[in-house]
Design a protein around this motif. Sequence first.
Motif, PDB file in Angstrom:
ATOM      1  N   ALA A   1       0.830  -1.209   0.000  1.00 10.05           N
ATOM      2  CA  ALA A   1       0.000   0.000   0.000  1.00 10.05           C
ATOM      3  C   ALA A   1       0.865   1.258   0.000  1.00 10.05           C
ATOM      4  CB  ALA A   1      -0.933  -0.008   1.213  1.00 10.05           C
ATOM      5  N   VAL A   2       1.883   1.298   0.841  1.00  7.75           N
ATOM      6  CA  VAL A   2       2.779   2.459   0.902  1.00  7.75           C
ATOM      7  C   VAL A   2       3.522   2.620  -0.421  1.00  7.75           C
ATOM      8  CG1 VAL A   2       4.882   3.349   2.008  1.00  7.75           C
ATOM      9  CG2 VAL A   2       3.010   2.470   3.402  1.00  7.75           C
ATOM     10  N   ALA A   3       3.979   1.519  -1.018  1.00  6.85           N
ATOM     11  CA  ALA A   3       4.699   1.584  -2.292  1.00  6.85           C
ATOM     12  C   ALA A   3       3.839   2.180  -3.399  1.00  6.85           C
ATOM     13  CB  ALA A   3       5.189   0.193  -2.694  1.00  6.85           C
ATOM     14  N   LEU A   4       2.513   1.988  -3.295  1.00  5.33           N
ATOM     15  CA  LEU A   4       1.608   2.526  -4.308  1.00  5.33           C
ATOM     16  C   LEU A   4       1.109   3.933  -3.962  1.00  5.33           C
ATOM     17  CD1 LEU A   4      -0.484  -0.624  -5.258  1.00  5.33           C
ATOM     18  CD2 LEU A   4       1.409   0.411  -6.501  1.00  5.33           C
ATOM     19  N   GLY A   5       1.585   4.484  -2.854  1.00  7.08           N
ATOM     20  CA  GLY A   5       1.236   5.852  -2.511  1.00  7.08           C
ATOM     21  C   GLY A   5       0.093   6.019  -1.533  1.00  7.08           C
ATOM     22  N   PHE A   6      -0.403   4.925  -0.967  1.00  3.38           N
ATOM     23  CA  PHE A   6      -1.470   5.044   0.026  1.00  3.38           C
ATOM     24  C   PHE A   6      -0.887   5.582   1.318  1.00  3.38           C
ATOM     25  CE2 PHE A   6      -3.424   2.233  -2.962  1.00  3.38           C
ATOM     26  CZ  PHE A   6      -4.786   2.470  -2.844  1.00  3.38           C
ATOM     27  N   GLN A   7      -1.707   6.334   2.063  1.00  2.00           N
ATOM     28  CA  GLN A   7      -1.305   6.882   3.348  1.00  2.00           C
ATOM     29  C   GLN A   7      -2.273   6.411   4.410  1.00  2.00           C
ATOM     30  OE1 GLN A   7      -1.169  11.128   3.008  1.00  2.00           O
ATOM     31  NE2 GLN A   7       0.459  11.091   1.487  1.00  2.00           N
ATOM     32  N   GLU A   8      -1.738   6.103   5.586  1.00  4.40           N
ATOM     33  CA  GLU A   8      -2.587   5.683   6.700  1.00  4.40           C
ATOM     34  C   GLU A   8      -3.287   6.907   7.272  1.00  4.40           C
ATOM     35  OE1 GLU A   8      -2.295   3.491  11.026  1.00  4.40           O
ATOM     36  OE2 GLU A   8      -0.693   3.208   9.577  1.00  4.40           O
ATOM     37  N   LEU A   9      -4.612   6.826   7.310  1.00  8.98           N
ATOM     38  CA  LEU A   9      -5.401   7.958   7.803  1.00  8.98           C
ATOM     39  C   LEU A   9      -6.209   7.625   9.046  1.00  8.98           C
ATOM     40  CD1 LEU A   9      -6.707   9.396   4.422  1.00  8.98           C
ATOM     41  CD2 LEU A   9      -4.784  10.193   5.800  1.00  8.98           C
ATOM     42  N   GLY A  10      -6.142   6.399   9.503  1.00 13.52           N
ATOM     43  CA  GLY A  10      -6.910   6.033  10.682  1.00 13.52           C
ATOM     44  C   GLY A  10      -6.914   4.538  10.871  1.00 13.52           C
ATOM     45  N   ALA A  11      -7.796   4.088  11.713  1.00 11.55           N
ATOM     46  CA  ALA A  11      -7.917   2.665  12.014  1.00 11.55           C
ATOM     47  C   ALA A  11      -9.371   2.261  11.846  1.00 11.55           C
ATOM     48  CB  ALA A  11      -7.452   2.378  13.436  1.00 11.55           C
ATOM     49  N   GLN A  12      -9.571   0.983  11.647  1.00  8.72           N
ATOM     50  CA  GLN A  12     -10.919   0.450  11.497  1.00  8.72           C
ATOM     51  C   GLN A  12     -11.158  -0.561  12.605  1.00  8.72           C
ATOM     52  OE1 GLN A  12     -11.805  -1.181   7.620  1.00  8.72           O
ATOM     53  NE2 GLN A  12     -13.267  -2.619   8.474  1.00  8.72           N
ATOM     54  N   LEU A  13     -12.288  -0.480  13.225  1.00  7.94           N
ATOM     55  CA  LEU A  13     -12.666  -1.410  14.271  1.00  7.94           C
ATOM     56  C   LEU A  13     -13.866  -2.207  13.785  1.00  7.94           C
ATOM     57  CD1 LEU A  13     -12.496  -2.458  17.199  1.00  7.94           C
ATOM     58  CD2 LEU A  13     -14.057  -0.620  17.836  1.00  7.94           C
ATOM     59  N   SER A  14     -13.747  -3.517  13.852  1.00  8.94           N
ATOM     60  CA  SER A  14     -14.861  -4.381  13.464  1.00  8.94           C
ATOM     61  C   SER A  14     -15.363  -5.097  14.706  1.00  8.94           C
ATOM     62  CB  SER A  14     -14.414  -5.417  12.434  1.00  8.94           C
ATOM     63  OG  SER A  14     -13.975  -4.782  11.272  1.00  8.94           O
ATOM     64  N   VAL A  15     -16.659  -5.093  14.892  1.00  9.64           N
ATOM     65  CA  VAL A  15     -17.271  -5.745  16.038  1.00  9.64           C
ATOM     66  C   VAL A  15     -18.287  -6.747  15.525  1.00  9.64           C
ATOM     67  CG1 VAL A  15     -18.661  -5.409  18.115  1.00  9.64           C
ATOM     68  CG2 VAL A  15     -16.986  -3.679  17.447  1.00  9.64           C
ATOM     69  N   ARG A  16     -18.196  -7.965  15.995  1.00 14.67           N
ATOM     70  CA  ARG A  16     -19.178  -8.980  15.625  1.00 14.67           C
ATOM     71  C   ARG A  16     -20.081  -9.216  16.826  1.00 14.67           C
ATOM     72  NH1 ARG A  16     -18.831 -14.275  12.202  1.00 14.67           N
ATOM     73  NH2 ARG A  16     -20.798 -15.169  12.827  1.00 14.67           N
ATOM     74  N   LEU A  17     -21.353  -8.938  16.640  1.00 18.89           N
ATOM     75  CA  LEU A  17     -22.319  -9.110  17.718  1.00 18.89           C
ATOM     76  C   LEU A  17     -22.788 -10.557  17.776  1.00 18.89           C
ATOM     77  CD1 LEU A  17     -24.401  -5.881  17.089  1.00 18.89           C
ATOM     78  CD2 LEU A  17     -22.559  -6.217  18.722  1.00 18.89           C
ATOM     79  N   ALA A  18     -22.974 -11.039  18.949  1.00 19.35           N
ATOM     80  CA  ALA A  18     -23.466 -12.401  19.117  1.00 19.35           C
ATOM     81  C   ALA A  18     -24.911 -12.473  18.655  1.00 19.35           C
ATOM     82  CB  ALA A  18     -23.383 -12.796  20.589  1.00 19.35           C
ATOM     83  N   ASP A  19     -25.276 -13.624  18.123  1.00 18.33           N
ATOM     84  CA  ASP A  19     -26.672 -13.842  17.736  1.00 18.33           C
ATOM     85  C   ASP A  19     -27.499 -13.980  19.003  1.00 18.33           C
ATOM     86  OD1 ASP A  19     -26.068 -13.838  15.040  1.00 18.33           O
ATOM     87  OD2 ASP A  19     -25.693 -15.986  15.000  1.00 18.33           O
ATOM     88  N   VAL A  20     -28.409 -13.062  19.170  1.00 19.01           N
ATOM     89  CA  VAL A  20     -29.265 -13.051  20.357  1.00 19.01           C
ATOM     90  C   VAL A  20     -30.681 -13.366  19.921  1.00 19.01           C
ATOM     91  CG1 VAL A  20     -30.123 -11.633  22.276  1.00 19.01           C
ATOM     92  CG2 VAL A  20     -27.790 -11.313  21.434  1.00 19.01           C
ATOM     93  N   PRO A  21     -31.308 -14.392  20.544  1.00 18.15           N
ATOM     94  CA  PRO A  21     -32.684 -14.699  20.174  1.00 18.15           C
ATOM     95  C   PRO A  21     -33.607 -13.521  20.504  1.00 18.15           C
ATOM     96  CG  PRO A  21     -31.863 -16.250  21.841  1.00 18.15           C
ATOM     97  CD  PRO A  21     -30.791 -15.253  21.582  1.00 18.15           C
TER      98      PRO A  21
END
Length: 127
Positions: A102-122
């Motif tokens: 990504a850096v070699a192609l010119g992308f810059q880090e602009l932040g972070a991503q948080l993924s949350v998986r919620l449990a299946d609740v009846p």
Amino acid sequence: MPIGDGGLAALLGLSGEEETSESGLEGIPSPAFWLCRGEEVVAAAGFRSWRRSVARLSVLVAPPCRGNRLARVVASAAVAHALDAGLLPQWRARPYPSQRVAVALGFQELGAQLSVRLADVPVDRGC
């Protein structure tokens, strides 16, 4: 090339479930851009359009072919296609080798991503 091609399926199988999942390449709606060694697909890239403005890139290189800058070649083709479509390319680079590309192609880090998986609740339908 269309994503359903057998050569691309072979690359996905060769890379294993975890790497295929991390790449995000399986089931992309964009065309796939790939490199072959003989009849074998050794690198591929594409993207998913998100909110009609962002192209989330997907890149995968066959394990024995890594370290030869093949990811840069296929990823740059996918980026060019996304830009031509008026989309902003986005690279979610968690593994260090992916970050290097990504850096070699010119992308810059602009932040972070948080993924949350919620449990299946009846759902309680009775009140």
